[in-house]
Design an enzyme around this catalytic site. Structure first.
Site, short mmCIF file in Angstrom:
data_model
loop_
_atom_site.label_atom_id
_atom_site.label_comp_id
_atom_site.label_asym_id
_atom_site.label_seq_id
_atom_site.Cartn_x
_atom_site.Cartn_y
_atom_site.Cartn_z
N ASN A 1 -41.62 25.41 7.85
CA ASN A 1 -40.73 26.26 7.41
C ASN A 1 -41.31 27.72 7.12
OD1 ASN A 1 -42.38 24.54 5.54
ND2 ASN A 1 -41.14 25.18 3.61
N GLU B 1 -40.90 30.84 4.61
CA GLU B 1 -40.06 31.37 3.84
C GLU B 1 -39.89 32.88 3.68
OE1 GLU B 1 -41.30 29.24 -0.10
OE2 GLU B 1 -39.93 27.53 0.69
N GLU C 1 -37.23 22.46 10.74
CA GLU C 1 -36.38 21.93 11.99
C GLU C 1 -36.01 22.93 12.94
OE1 GLU C 1 -36.15 21.14 8.84
OE2 GLU C 1 -35.77 19.06 8.31
N1 THU Z 1 -36.74 23.06 4.08
C1 THU Z 1 -36.99 22.68 5.44
O1 THU Z 1 -37.83 23.17 5.79
N2 THU Z 1 -35.99 21.64 6.04
C2 THU Z 1 -35.00 21.19 5.72
O2 THU Z 1 -34.27 20.63 6.08
C3 THU Z 1 -34.86 21.37 4.02
C4 THU Z 1 -35.58 22.39 3.44
C5 THU Z 1 -37.60 23.91 3.44
C6 THU Z 1 -36.83 25.49 3.25
C7 THU Z 1 -37.51 25.95 2.13
O3 THU Z 1 -38.80 26.49 2.59
C8 THU Z 1 -38.12 24.81 1.39
O4 THU Z 1 -37.98 23.62 2.17
C9 THU Z 1 -37.31 24.20 0.06
O5 THU Z 1 -36.09 24.22 0.33
#
Ligand code: THU
Length: 126
Positions: free
Chosen positions: A42, A44, A55
């Site tokens: 992820n 941000e 994903e």
């Molecule tokens: N997040 C993901 O990487 N995949 C998901 O399916 C749900 C959420 C991440 C996004 C964000 O950086 C953190 O988790 C909290 O929501």
């Protein structure tokens, strides 16, 4: 690559997560039909809305390299238990591979496998 190896690759990819706002780190490993594996984390953003899930990072890496047929995706997180893909990521996975297997790890360290159809039986399509 087997399920345990995919989970290990996802765990390694989680090290690159950029999650200074939520502190919730996610790693993925996407296995393509041709055997190639693309990892993701992820990423941000201070605007929050520009955040990219782990994903979709893996899916976009794969598609941009010519892979659209996915066999499995392993997902791990710093949360500990099973981390299910969010709705947007399910929609994106389903665009390419509605038969993908989703491999998760539960709190006890056991592997749990779901079919895409279990998680997202009816995707939006045009
Ligand atoms: N997040 C993901 O990487 N995949 C998901 O399916 C749900 C959420 C991440 C996004 C964000 O950086 C953190 O988790 C909290 O929501």
């Amino acid at each position: 690559m087997n399920d345990l190896e995919l989970l290990a690759a996802a765990n390694k990819a989680m090290e690159n997560a950029y999650a200074p706002y939520s502190g919730f780190r996610v790693g993925t490993a996407l296995l393509c039909a041709d055997g190639r594996v693309f990892t993701g984390c992820n990423i941000e953003n201070s605007s929050y809305g520009a955040t990219n899930c782990a994903e979709r990072t893996a899916v976009f890496k794969a598609v941009s390299e010519g892979c659209r047929d996915f066999s499995a995706i392993a997902i791990v997180s710093s949360g500990g238990g099973e981390t299910f893909p969010c709705g947007i990521c399910r929609q994106v996975l389903g665009e390419f591979s509605p038969n993908i297997r989703i491999i998760l790890r539960n709190k006890s360290g056991e592997t749990a496998v779901y079919t895409f159809q279990e998680l997202m039986p009816k995707i939006f399509s045009l």
